[in-house]
Structure formats: structure tokens, C-alpha cells
Design a protein around this motif. Sequence first.
Motif, PDB file in Angstrom:
ATOM      1  N   THR A 104       0.792  -1.239  -0.210  1.00 40.26           N
ATOM      2  CA  THR A 104       0.028   0.268   0.218  1.00 40.26           C
ATOM      3  C   THR A 104       0.806   1.257   0.009  1.00 40.26           C
ATOM      4  O   THR A 104       2.079   1.124   0.294  1.00 40.26           O
ATOM      5  CB  THR A 104      -1.013  -0.039   1.074  1.00 40.26           C
ATOM      6  N   ARG A 105       0.279   2.466   0.003  1.00 40.40           N
ATOM      7  CA  ARG A 105       1.200   3.620   0.324  1.00 40.40           C
ATOM      8  C   ARG A 105       1.481   3.855   1.459  1.00 40.40           C
ATOM      9  O   ARG A 105       0.754   3.215   2.499  1.00 40.40           O
ATOM     10  CB  ARG A 105       0.272   4.735  -0.213  1.00 40.40           C
ATOM     11  N   ASP A 230      -5.512   1.162   0.527  1.00 45.04           N
ATOM     12  CA  ASP A 230      -5.414   2.667   0.400  1.00 45.04           C
ATOM     13  C   ASP A 230      -6.601   3.455   0.548  1.00 45.04           C
ATOM     14  O   ASP A 230      -6.574   4.535   0.997  1.00 45.04           O
ATOM     15  CB  ASP A 230      -4.752   2.867  -1.078  1.00 45.04           C
TER      16      ASP A 230
END
Length: 255
Positions: A104-105, A230
Amino acid sequence: MLVPNYTDPRERIPAPDLTPYGRIRFVTTVDFPPFSFLDQTGHLAGFHVDLARAICDELDLLPRCQIQALPWGELEGALENGQAEALISGLAITAESREKFRFTRPYLALPARFAVKKNGSSPAGSARALAGKRVGVLGGTAHEAMLRDWFSDLQPVTFSRSEWMFEALKDNTIDAVFGDGLQLSFWLSSQSAESCCRFLDGPYFSQAHLGEGLAIAVQPRKAPLSQAFDHALSALNRNGRFTELYLRWFPNGLY
């Protein structure tokens, strides 16, 4: 107090259909406080545990979510062989790990910080006030490399144990320490610190030295899960729940 937020408030990440996932199993460790650990009652607790639950709640998947603790050495294998859908335990984002997992970010970066004594002779303002001063740092670490690369006008003094470094600061044999902001935050508020010290300047971030930050890992073929996480992380930042969790587990702040 600064609170981390890596979300563009104007961005809206669509939530994919997660109907095919009958359950979503997160794996983490029991020896990474305050992120994940066993509390006094023997239950799994910590920032990562609460964050995983908040993500599942935001996605309306809480009844289908499970959080399991495993030894660190078994986490990647559990994700690779399908025993888990997500790994939330500070796995470093590297070229090698990106070949095996989708991330993910980042939701939290762990900065480097300086700490100095609170007394009147301590430097004030920015780290420039430490020019020529003796600064303690753990030897052989990314923080030592960062200190030497970023602050060439300081005099690094290396230590093999953090408690020896902290005692040296309290005893005025060094002028400051430089290290992990998380560890320093908890030490500054601990009984052993005896309210001696404070942060100076910063925080300092360096992907080259400290990495990209903390993110959730999933199998490469499970892109919908990564996108869903996200989406949830973005929503948690907008509605304030991420801030609530951050302040609960890091009451003294990292930044």
C-alpha cells in the motif's frame, strides 16, 4: 503536535469489490511495541492491531477480518503460501521485497531526531547550533550513516547500546543524541530519562537511509486488496480516525 498525513484530501481512491474474499487475515508480530505486542491480559494489542481493525471497519468487513500473531521469520511465508492476505508489521520496502509483494502507500514514516538536555546550556533552535558538538549515535546503524552524510560539521560519538548513549547525554559527556524518533520519543517520557531532555529540531526523513516508511504488504496478484486498503487509509485520514489512533499510541509524538 504534528500528526502524519500522507493523503491528498482532494484524491478519492475507489473501493474495489471485495466480495470474493471470504475473509481477510492480517499477520503481525508480538514483539514490536507499540505496534503489536501481547498486553497484560495476553491479548494482541498495539497501533497496527487497531489500525487493521479500523481499516476493516471502514471497508465494512470487520466480521470477515482476522488478526494473527506469528514470529517475525514466519510472516513472509504466511503471506506467500496463502495463510494470510495481508502483512502489517513494518516489513521494509526494498527492491527485493517489491519483487515478492505489493505494498500500500506508506501510512507512517519513522523519522530521525536529535535530543538534547533541557538545561540552559543546551543548544536552541535548529541543528546548526550543534556545529562542532559531540553527538551520540548507535554505531553501524542507518542513523550513524545519516548523521555523517547530513551533518558533517558535527562530531559523531558511537555507542553499542542505546542505554549507554542516553546515560552519556544525561551525564553531559556528549551534547546531543541522534537516532530513531520513535525510540527517542518513548525514552524522553520514561522514568529513566528523569525529564532530562527534549527534542531539538527535525523531524528528519531520508528514504535513502531510513526507507519509505510503514506500509501493508499483500500478494502481487491481490491488487484489489491493496487498493481497498489505500482507500480505507485515505478515508481514515480524512475522518480523523487515523489521528485518533496515532495520538493513542504515540502520545508524545514522533514529529
